[in-house]
Design an enzyme around this catalytic site. Structure first.
Site, PDB file in Angstrom:
ATOM      1  N   GLY A 160       0.791  -1.219   0.000  1.00 39.46           N
ATOM      2  CA  GLY A 160       0.000   0.000   0.000  1.00 39.46           C
ATOM      3  C   GLY A 160       0.820   1.265   0.000  1.00 39.46           C
ATOM      4  CB  SER A 161       4.424   1.882  -0.108  1.00 39.48           C
ATOM      5  OG  SER A 161       4.861   1.032  -1.155  1.00 39.48           O
ATOM      6  N   GLY A 162       2.282   2.626  -2.681  1.00 40.85           N
ATOM      7  CA  GLY A 162       2.213   3.349  -3.949  1.00 40.85           C
ATOM      8  C   GLY A 162       3.413   3.153  -4.839  1.00 40.85           C
ATOM      9  CG  LEU A 163       7.017   3.031  -3.510  1.00 40.15           C
ATOM     10  CD1 LEU A 163       8.287   2.786  -2.696  1.00 40.15           C
ATOM     11  CD2 LEU A 163       7.168   4.283  -4.367  1.00 40.15           C
ATOM     12  N   GLY A 164       4.125   0.078  -6.163  1.00 33.51           N
ATOM     13  CA  GLY A 164       3.907  -1.137  -6.940  1.00 33.51           C
ATOM     14  C   GLY A 164       4.396  -2.391  -6.243  1.00 33.51           C
TER      15      GLY A 164
ATOM     16  CD  GLU B 178      -0.817  -7.670  -8.846  1.00 29.14           C
ATOM     17  OE1 GLU B 178      -0.871  -6.918  -7.852  1.00 29.14           O
ATOM     18  OE2 GLU B 178       0.057  -7.567  -9.728  1.00 29.14           O
TER      19      GLU B 178
ATOM     20  CB  SER C 157       0.840  -6.203  -4.761  1.00 25.89           C
ATOM     21  OG  SER C 157       0.458  -5.906  -3.439  1.00 25.89           O
TER      22      SER C 157
ATOM     23  CG  ASP D 129       2.518  -1.096 -10.481  1.00 28.88           C
ATOM     24  OD1 ASP D 129       2.846   0.006 -10.948  1.00 28.88           O
ATOM     25  OD2 ASP D 129       1.668  -1.242  -9.580  1.00 28.88           O
TER      26      ASP D 129
END
Length: 364
Positions: free
Chosen positions: A124-128, A162, A130, A174
């Protein structure tokens, strides 16, 4: 034998959201992103104990299953299980899956393995995180089993796992960022095709961008699913304000690419700020008081512009600042609950290597 893989996380510089269906299917999308020296990691170790053991250190899940051709997708380490199940399905005997023993016959003597995963940034950090982890896990299996998968194939299969197998909401950028690495301008065509255009950025421009950018973690993780769901609903329903905002966001990726190639940091900053203003029109939850406080503090300390990386709602904020004022900005942000995270851009995508018994650190 041990197989390890490493895949880089990314900053979504411009165009994010235009890679998400149904917008990309209706209009096509353009995204500019760049990978950084925060990564996802995966290790597969042959054990011989007849078990498939999973250690997901980010989620705190540690579980084991009898060797089989399918693992239950039950909310525990589902990214690992999703990749494993798909690998068995697509690359098992005759492409029809099969028994664990039959599949791993390509690795004589293998009777069980342990897979461990870890990420430098929280979910959930916004850096992709998952999607990068799915790429990392898939790359590990590909190396271990000598699967015929190049960068495009890894990214496409990771996306399918995914979005289709695990029904996780999100876009396409991502997976390709993690597989390819570096600065990339990506095209997402209406027919589903993806074209990755690597950008050859001069070293002084990369250095100037690193000197001019601060990466701030708000300390607030978020689930992107609700935000992405609202964006998808707005597109499907023909919401004119949201669609026109996304058109401008998509165009900003092309304009920012030009600014980046020229080393025009002032224009880069202007476009970053403009894209953030447009992004906030896409869904109500994209910004919140925590994010707004960080922006207010940053602007008062000399920041020129900023944008949340990823879907929004929390995670990391990219801020542009004149290099001579960077220390002032870092000091100001240090008064908030979040933290400034040092970083550098990296140009290497997902990669794997083998460790043999004599090379192991824990055997020293």
């Amino acid at each position: 034998m041990i197989i390890r893989t490493k895949a880089p996380l990314r900053l979504g510089l411009a165009g994010g959201g235009s890679d998400v269906s149904p917008y990309s299917d209706m209009f096509g999308g353009y995204v500019l992103n760049a990978t950084i020296n925060l990564s996802a990691y995966c290790t597969i170790e042959e054990t011989g104990d007849g078990l498939i053991s999973i250690d997901s250190y980010d989620s705190g899940v540690h579980c084991s299953y009898p060797s089989s051709a399918s693992l239950p997708v039950d909310g525990n380490a589902d990214l690992v299980k999703g990749v494993y199940n798909r690998v068995i399905k697509d690359f098992g005997p005759d492409g029809q899956g099969g028994s664990f023993e039959g599949f791993f016959g390509v690795r004589p003597g293998v009777n069980g393995f342990r897979i461990s995963t870890y990420n430098d940034a929280p979910a959930g950090s916004g850096l992709g995180t998952s999607s990068t982890m799915v790429v990392c896990i898939l790359k590990c299996f590909a190396e271990w089993l000598s699967l015929p998968l190049g960068d495009y194939e890894i990214a496409r299969l990771a996306y399918s796992i995914e979005r289709e197998d695990l029904s996780l909401a999100g876009g396409k950028q991502d997976q390709y960022a993690a597989a390819f690495g570096g600065f990339n301008f990506m095209e997402f065509r209406r027919d589903g095709a993806v074209i990755v255009n690597p950008l050859k950025i001069k070293r002084w421009i990369v250095d100037e961008l690193e000197c001019s950018m601060v990466l701030y973690y708000t300390g607030k993780s978020r689930s992107s699913a609700a935000i992405i769901g609202e964006q998808q609903k707005n597109t499907s329903s023909g919401n004119k304000v949201a669609i026109e905002a996304m058109h401008r966001i998509r165009q900003s990726s092309e304009d920012m690419k030009v600014a980046l190639l020229k080393g025009d940091m002032a224009e880069f900053a202007r476009l970053l700020g403009m894209a953030w203003e447009e992004k906030k029109k896409m869904a109500m939850a994209i910004t919140n008081p925590v994010i707004q406080e960080a922006f207010d503090t940053a602007m008062a300390a000399g920041a020129l512009a900023g944008k949340v990386s990823g879907a929004g709602g929390g995670g990391f904020i990219m801020l542009m600042v004149p290099p001579v004022k960077k220390k002032d900005l870092v000091d100001a942000l240090s008064t908030l609950p979040g933290q400034v995270v040092p970083f550098q851009f990296t140009d290497r995508g997902a990669h794997a290597w083998k460790i043999y018994e004599t090379d192991r650190v824990d055997k020293m």
